[in-house]
Design a protein around this motif. Structure first.
Motif, PDB file in Angstrom:
ATOM      1  N   HIS A  50       1.214  -0.665 -10.781  1.00 57.87           N
ATOM      2  CA  HIS A  50       0.340  -1.817 -10.974  1.00 57.87           C
ATOM      3  C   HIS A  50      -0.102  -1.914 -12.430  1.00 57.87           C
ATOM      4  O   HIS A  50      -0.082  -2.998 -13.030  1.00 57.87           O
ATOM      5  CB  HIS A  50      -0.859  -1.709 -10.036  1.00 57.87           C
ATOM      6  N   ALA A  51      -0.473  -0.793 -13.027  1.00 57.04           N
ATOM      7  CA  ALA A  51      -0.904  -0.791 -14.432  1.00 57.04           C
ATOM      8  C   ALA A  51       0.248  -1.200 -15.350  1.00 57.04           C
ATOM      9  O   ALA A  51       0.052  -1.987 -16.289  1.00 57.04           O
ATOM     10  CB  ALA A  51      -1.437   0.584 -14.815  1.00 57.04           C
ATOM     11  N   ILE A  52       1.444  -0.707 -15.086  1.00 58.99           N
ATOM     12  CA  ILE A  52       2.608  -1.080 -15.903  1.00 58.99           C
ATOM     13  C   ILE A  52       2.884  -2.571 -15.786  1.00 58.99           C
ATOM     14  O   ILE A  52       3.142  -3.247 -16.781  1.00 58.99           O
ATOM     15  CB  ILE A  52       3.853  -0.254 -15.494  1.00 58.99           C
ATOM     16  N   LEU A  53       2.815  -3.102 -14.570  1.00 61.11           N
ATOM     17  CA  LEU A  53       3.045  -4.539 -14.376  1.00 61.11           C
ATOM     18  C   LEU A  53       1.973  -5.371 -15.074  1.00 61.11           C
ATOM     19  O   LEU A  53       2.266  -6.447 -15.609  1.00 61.11           O
ATOM     20  CB  LEU A  53       3.103  -4.865 -12.885  1.00 61.11           C
ATOM     21  N   ARG A  54       0.753  -4.880 -15.097  1.00 62.46           N
ATOM     22  CA  ARG A  54      -0.312  -5.594 -15.809  1.00 62.46           C
ATOM     23  C   ARG A  54      -0.037  -5.635 -17.320  1.00 62.46           C
ATOM     24  O   ARG A  54      -0.201  -6.678 -17.957  1.00 62.46           O
ATOM     25  CB  ARG A  54      -1.664  -4.934 -15.552  1.00 62.46           C
ATOM     26  N   ILE A  55       0.373  -4.521 -17.877  1.00 61.79           N
ATOM     27  CA  ILE A  55       0.630  -4.454 -19.312  1.00 61.79           C
ATOM     28  C   ILE A  55       1.812  -5.345 -19.685  1.00 61.79           C
ATOM     29  O   ILE A  55       1.718  -6.177 -20.589  1.00 61.79           O
ATOM     30  CB  ILE A  55       0.878  -2.997 -19.746  1.00 61.79           C
ATOM     31  N   ALA A  56       2.924  -5.176 -18.991  1.00 57.69           N
ATOM     32  CA  ALA A  56       4.109  -5.973 -19.286  1.00 57.69           C
ATOM     33  C   ALA A  56       3.849  -7.451 -18.984  1.00 57.69           C
ATOM     34  O   ALA A  56       4.284  -8.330 -19.740  1.00 57.69           O
ATOM     35  CB  ALA A  56       5.301  -5.463 -18.485  1.00 57.69           C
ATOM     36  N   GLY A  57       3.132  -7.717 -17.910  1.00 54.07           N
ATOM     37  CA  GLY A  57       2.784  -9.102 -17.581  1.00 54.07           C
ATOM     38  C   GLY A  57       1.957  -9.741 -18.675  1.00 54.07           C
ATOM     39  O   GLY A  57       2.172 -10.908 -19.035  1.00 54.07           O
ATOM     40  N   CYS A  58       1.040  -8.994 -19.228  1.00 58.37           N
ATOM     41  CA  CYS A  58       0.217  -9.507 -20.328  1.00 58.37           C
ATOM     42  C   CYS A  58       1.090  -9.843 -21.532  1.00 58.37           C
ATOM     43  O   CYS A  58       0.951 -10.914 -22.126  1.00 58.37           O
ATOM     44  CB  CYS A  58      -0.845  -8.477 -20.704  1.00 58.37           C
TER      45      CYS A  58
END
Length: 182
Positions: A120-128
């Protein structure tokens, strides 16, 4: 939703450093001294790793952003990271959590609460980065997310991250993805 916020066209302070990181995937050549400035290298990958640790920590226990910044300075990798990029990316992720999570749910196969906190944290960073920093090519964003998942995620988590980010990029950077696939 995103429409209420103006899109940030860049979180980049030193675009030359990003170009170098994009060309090399953020990795240093073996045996190189990294050409670091005295205050620490301009290593975007280390910055993303620190942001991952900070976002993960924030997900597990609600911490003030200022406290997270202070705590991350104690991380042994802090001096290896691009400090300005670390601060900008962490702030952008934190300020846009609702919009980022709102997009993520469109591309995952389970409830967002069922994602591992690391994924979830990785997806948040890449999504940002995909949504708000158009200066970083989408392929670089996906690659960096996959590399984070290989290091910090579970077995085969990187495959899941790759699939989700591929769909995410096709949605938020449709023209760029179409041009690259043509």
């Amino acid at each position: 939703m995103i429409e209420n916020k103006p899109a940030v066209t860049s979180l980049v302070i030193d675009t030359e450093a990003e170009t170098g990181a994009a060309a090399s995937g953020g990795a240093k050549k073996p045996g190189s001294r990294s050409g670091a400035k005295k205050s620490g290298s301009q290593n975007r990958r280390k910055s993303r790793e620190l942001v991952l640790k900070a976002v993960y920590r924030g997900m597990l226990n609600d911490s003030e952003l200022s406290q997270v910044f202070r705590d991350m300075r104690d991380d042994p990798d802090y001096n290896k990271a691009d400090e300005a990029y670390f601060k900008h990316l962490l702030q952008a992720v934190t300020e846009n959590l609702t919009a980022i999570d709102g997009k993520i749910v469109n591309f995952i196969d389970r409830a967002i609460s069922e994602l591992s906190p690391v994924e979830h944290a990785i997806l948040r960073i890449a999504g940002c980065e995909l949504m708000f920093d158009l200066t970083i090519p989408y392929r670089v964003v996906i690659n960096e997310g996959v590399e984070l998942a290989k290091v910090f995620g579970g077995t085969d988590g990187h495959k899941y991250i790759n699939g989700v980010l591929d769909k995410f990029a096709a949605d938020v950077r449709e023209a760029e993805v179409k041009a690259a696939r043509s």
